[in-house]
Design a protein around this motif. Structure first.
Motif, PDB file in Angstrom:
ATOM      1  N   LEU A 269       0.836  -1.192   0.000  1.00  0.00           N
ATOM      2  CA  LEU A 269       0.000   0.000   0.000  1.00  0.00           C
ATOM      3  C   LEU A 269       0.875   1.247   0.000  1.00  0.00           C
ATOM      4  N   ARG A 270       0.584   2.137  -0.925  1.00  0.00           N
ATOM      5  CA  ARG A 270       1.195   3.450  -0.975  1.00  0.00           C
ATOM      6  C   ARG A 270       0.130   4.466  -0.562  1.00  0.00           C
ATOM      7  N   PRO A 271       0.510   5.550   0.034  1.00  0.00           N
ATOM      8  CA  PRO A 271      -0.492   6.540   0.446  1.00  0.00           C
ATOM      9  C   PRO A 271      -1.129   7.211  -0.760  1.00  0.00           C
ATOM     10  N   VAL A 272      -2.301   7.768  -0.554  1.00  0.00           N
ATOM     11  CA  VAL A 272      -2.882   8.633  -1.584  1.00  0.00           C
ATOM     12  C   VAL A 272      -1.887   9.755  -1.843  1.00  0.00           C
ATOM     13  N   ALA A 273      -1.616  10.014  -3.114  1.00  0.00           N
ATOM     14  CA  ALA A 273      -0.557  10.952  -3.479  1.00  0.00           C
ATOM     15  C   ALA A 273      -0.798  12.340  -2.880  1.00  0.00           C
ATOM     16  N   GLU A 274       0.264  12.956  -2.409  1.00  0.00           N
ATOM     17  CA  GLU A 274       0.169  14.337  -1.946  1.00  0.00           C
ATOM     18  C   GLU A 274      -0.014  15.286  -3.121  1.00  0.00           C
ATOM     19  N   ASP A 286      -4.998   4.041  -9.828  1.00  0.00           N
ATOM     20  CA  ASP A 286      -4.078   3.508  -8.826  1.00  0.00           C
ATOM     21  C   ASP A 286      -2.768   4.292  -8.751  1.00  0.00           C
ATOM     22  N   ALA A 287      -2.400   4.985  -9.806  1.00  0.00           N
ATOM     23  CA  ALA A 287      -1.193   5.813  -9.738  1.00  0.00           C
ATOM     24  C   ALA A 287      -1.350   6.924  -8.706  1.00  0.00           C
ATOM     25  N   ALA A 288      -2.574   7.385  -8.503  1.00  0.00           N
ATOM     26  CA  ALA A 288      -2.842   8.440  -7.528  1.00  0.00           C
ATOM     27  C   ALA A 288      -3.259   7.894  -6.175  1.00  0.00           C
ATOM     28  N   HIS A 289      -4.011   6.794  -6.167  1.00  0.00           N
ATOM     29  CA  HIS A 289      -4.596   6.308  -4.912  1.00  0.00           C
ATOM     30  C   HIS A 289      -4.742   4.788  -4.914  1.00  0.00           C
ATOM     31  N   PRO A 290      -3.625   4.052  -4.875  1.00  0.00           N
ATOM     32  CA  PRO A 290      -3.740   2.592  -4.787  1.00  0.00           C
ATOM     33  C   PRO A 290      -4.536   2.215  -3.546  1.00  0.00           C
ATOM     34  N   THR A 291      -5.383   1.198  -3.673  1.00  0.00           N
ATOM     35  CA  THR A 291      -6.244   0.822  -2.554  1.00  0.00           C
ATOM     36  C   THR A 291      -6.268  -0.691  -2.396  1.00  0.00           C
ATOM     37  N   LEU A 292      -6.473  -1.134  -1.189  1.00  0.00           N
ATOM     38  CA  LEU A 292      -6.669  -2.561  -0.957  1.00  0.00           C
ATOM     39  C   LEU A 292      -8.030  -2.960  -1.533  1.00  0.00           C
ATOM     40  N   PRO A 293      -8.198  -4.250  -1.883  1.00  0.00           N
ATOM     41  CA  PRO A 293      -9.410  -4.657  -2.600  1.00  0.00           C
ATOM     42  C   PRO A 293     -10.620  -4.940  -1.721  1.00  0.00           C
ATOM     43  N   PHE A 294     -10.669  -4.404  -0.501  1.00  0.00           N
ATOM     44  CA  PHE A 294     -11.678  -4.817   0.465  1.00  0.00           C
ATOM     45  C   PHE A 294     -12.918  -3.932   0.489  1.00  0.00           C
ATOM     46  N   MET A 295     -13.029  -3.006  -0.462  1.00  0.00           N
ATOM     47  CA  MET A 295     -14.278  -2.287  -0.696  1.00  0.00           C
ATOM     48  C   MET A 295     -14.719  -2.437  -2.152  1.00  0.00           C
ATOM     49  N   ALA A 296     -13.949  -3.181  -2.945  1.00  0.00           N
ATOM     50  CA  ALA A 296     -14.243  -3.378  -4.375  1.00  0.00           C
ATOM     51  C   ALA A 296     -14.436  -2.033  -5.081  1.00  0.00           C
ATOM     52  N   GLN A 297     -13.533  -1.077  -4.804  1.00  0.00           N
ATOM     53  CA  GLN A 297     -13.695   0.269  -5.345  1.00  0.00           C
ATOM     54  C   GLN A 297     -12.528   0.736  -6.205  1.00  0.00           C
ATOM     55  N   GLN A 331      -9.097  14.371  -4.388  1.00  0.00           N
ATOM     56  CA  GLN A 331      -8.130  13.900  -3.406  1.00  0.00           C
ATOM     57  C   GLN A 331      -8.782  13.426  -2.105  1.00  0.00           C
ATOM     58  N   ARG A 332      -9.669  14.228  -1.548  1.00  0.00           N
ATOM     59  CA  ARG A 332     -10.251  13.862  -0.254  1.00  0.00           C
ATOM     60  C   ARG A 332     -11.149  12.629  -0.365  1.00  0.00           C
ATOM     61  N   ARG A 333     -11.939  12.552  -1.425  1.00  0.00           N
ATOM     62  CA  ARG A 333     -12.790  11.364  -1.583  1.00  0.00           C
ATOM     63  C   ARG A 333     -11.939  10.105  -1.686  1.00  0.00           C
ATOM     64  N   ALA A 334     -10.874  10.157  -2.462  1.00  0.00           N
ATOM     65  CA  ALA A 334     -10.004   8.998  -2.589  1.00  0.00           C
ATOM     66  C   ALA A 334      -9.440   8.587  -1.235  1.00  0.00           C
ATOM     67  N   GLN A 335      -9.031   9.554  -0.425  1.00  0.00           N
ATOM     68  CA  GLN A 335      -8.499   9.239   0.898  1.00  0.00           C
ATOM     69  C   GLN A 335      -9.528   8.506   1.755  1.00  0.00           C
ATOM     70  N   HIS A 336     -10.773   8.943   1.696  1.00  0.00           N
ATOM     71  CA  HIS A 336     -11.813   8.331   2.531  1.00  0.00           C
ATOM     72  C   HIS A 336     -12.141   6.907   2.063  1.00  0.00           C
ATOM     73  N   VAL A 337     -12.212   6.689   0.766  1.00  0.00           N
ATOM     74  CA  VAL A 337     -12.528   5.344   0.263  1.00  0.00           C
ATOM     75  C   VAL A 337     -11.379   4.387   0.553  1.00  0.00           C
ATOM     76  N   VAL A 338     -10.143   4.827   0.367  1.00  0.00           N
ATOM     77  CA  VAL A 338      -8.987   3.995   0.662  1.00  0.00           C
ATOM     78  C   VAL A 338      -8.964   3.618   2.145  1.00  0.00           C
ATOM     79  N   ALA A 339      -9.301   4.553   3.014  1.00  0.00           N
ATOM     80  CA  ALA A 339      -9.337   4.281   4.453  1.00  0.00           C
ATOM     81  C   ALA A 339     -10.416   3.256   4.786  1.00  0.00           C
ATOM     82  N   ALA A 340     -11.567   3.328   4.130  1.00  0.00           N
ATOM     83  CA  ALA A 340     -12.642   2.359   4.367  1.00  0.00           C
ATOM     84  C   ALA A 340     -12.202   0.961   3.965  1.00  0.00           C
ATOM     85  N   ALA A 341     -11.489   0.847   2.853  1.00  0.00           N
ATOM     86  CA  ALA A 341     -11.003  -0.461   2.412  1.00  0.00           C
ATOM     87  C   ALA A 341      -9.991  -1.025   3.396  1.00  0.00           C
TER      88      ALA A 341
END
Length: 383
Positions: A269-274, A286-297, A331-341
């Protein structure tokens, strides 16, 4: 700003890259997609597109009613790992139907629509670097060919080679989780297709049907520290997969016995890009906001990015202003979805008394569980 006539280059021919290319081409831009692979192919695997992603596919004209090559979801069954006991049944989100796609099928739909619209897709094109100039950006390929365009989009995945241009070197964090993927032929068709999530200590398995229930998609996740190869095209041993989930009973046991070919990869996991953009180059998917697959998003977020990026040029006065608007909107939406996953990664793998307590809660609130994520599914970037 009128996007009509502007030249764009999209680096990466995956779902997000092709969707962005199509969205910009439909607005009149000249778009070239550079894909390093010799063909637009995907390792056999499924993905789920919920209402937020489907809204983009419909707006692009890729998904009709009903969507081509898609399997309608009727919700998810939660099961305990020992005997496959049903813990709860979660209905499909109220925001709109979710569909299961074979990844290769969705990629083909986007490729066909993009080429029909006039997008230039170049295969076997490996990008070396991107150089920003005052009024354009220069893309340098490995064979020293140079392309000059007004804007470049880095849609080259979670291990993006272009992201460091904006954010510098970043060390990914290993999550100590390994994912196995497979598809198996299936004949046991049912009236209402559903996903099944079977949870055990430190492991879980997700299955759902594809291609008119002729295939069953399998994603098996285990906590593990002895294997850290990130590429998801690495072949695995089906017998090893079965051995690692040998104590899983119920329907998932029968599915795993049918696996003849599987791929696995370590989840980093890499952080959501600054920084998402510099006025000429922008990150997407995924280049901006790689996410784990646990929200299927993962695919849904990339589709959202694609539409919002193209839309940002409708109301801004220049490329730089459009990319700033895109970054601000996403940016903020991506951060929230990644955190949920990431939170679900913990919830699926509970052990001991905590696992039993969580199951009791799921049994009580399961039918209302999707309401917790209405903020994800109700979002429509095309409105």
């Amino acid at each position: 700003m009128k996007i009509n006539g502007l030249k764009f280059c999209v680096v990466g021919g995956g779902i997000g890259g092709l969707a962005a290319a199509l969205a910009m081409r439909q607005r009149g831009a000249q778009v070239t997609v550079l894909e390093q692979a010799p063909a637009l192919t995907e390792v056999g695997a499924g993905l789920q597109i919920s209402a937020n992603g489907m809204s983009v596919l419909r707006a692009l004209g890729v998904a009709g009613d009903p969507p081509e090559a898609a399997q309608l979801s009727h919700g998810t069954i939660l099961r305990d790992y020992r005997k496959g006991r049903v813990i709860s049944r979660i209905p499909a989100p109220a925001a709109g139907p979710t569909f299961y796609y074979h990844r290769a099928d969705l990629l083909e739909l986007l490729r066909r629509a993009s080429e029909d619209a006039g997008v230039d897709i170049r295969l076997g094109a490996r990008v070396q670097t991107v150089r920003k100039h005052p009024s354009e950006v220069e893309i340098v390929l490995d064979d020293e060919e140079r392309l000059r365009v007004e804007c470049a989009i880095a849609a080259d995945g979670g291990r993006s080679t272009l992201r460091p241009i904006l954010n510098g070197p970043e060390a990914p964090a290993f999550t100590y989780q390994i994912a196995w993927r497979a598809t198996v032929p299936w004949e046991d068709r049912v009236e209402k297709s559903q996903a099944s999530l079977t949870m055990g200590p430190g492991r879980h398995v997700v299955t759902y049907p594809l291609r008119d229930q002729r295939l069953m998609n399998v994603v098996a996740i285990e906590e593990r520290s002895d294997w850290q190869q990130e590429g998801w095209r690495v072949k695995g041993d089906p017998n090893d997969l079965r051995a690692r989930f040998a104590d899983f009973g119920g329907p998932v046991r029968d599915i795993l016995t049918k696996v003849e070919e599987t791929h696995l990869w370590a989840l980093f996991l890499r952080p959501v890009a600054e920084r998402w953009q510099n006025g000429r180059l922008a990150l997407l998917g995924d280049a901006a906001h790689p996410t784990l697959p646990f929200m299927a998003q993962g695919a849904c977020l990339a589709l959202e990015d694609a539409w919002v990026l193209a839309r940002s040029f409708d109301s801004q006065s220049g490329v730089r202003q459009a990319l700033v608007a895109y970054e601000s909107a996403r940016q903020r939406r991506a951060q929230h979805v990644v955190a949920a996953a990431s939170a679900n990664a913990r919830n699926f793998h509970l052990r001991g008394p905590m696992r039993l307590a969580a199951q009791a809660v799921l049994a009580a609130i399961g039918p209302r569980l999707t309401q917790k994520y209405d903020w994800i599914y109700n979002y429509d970037p095309t409105v």
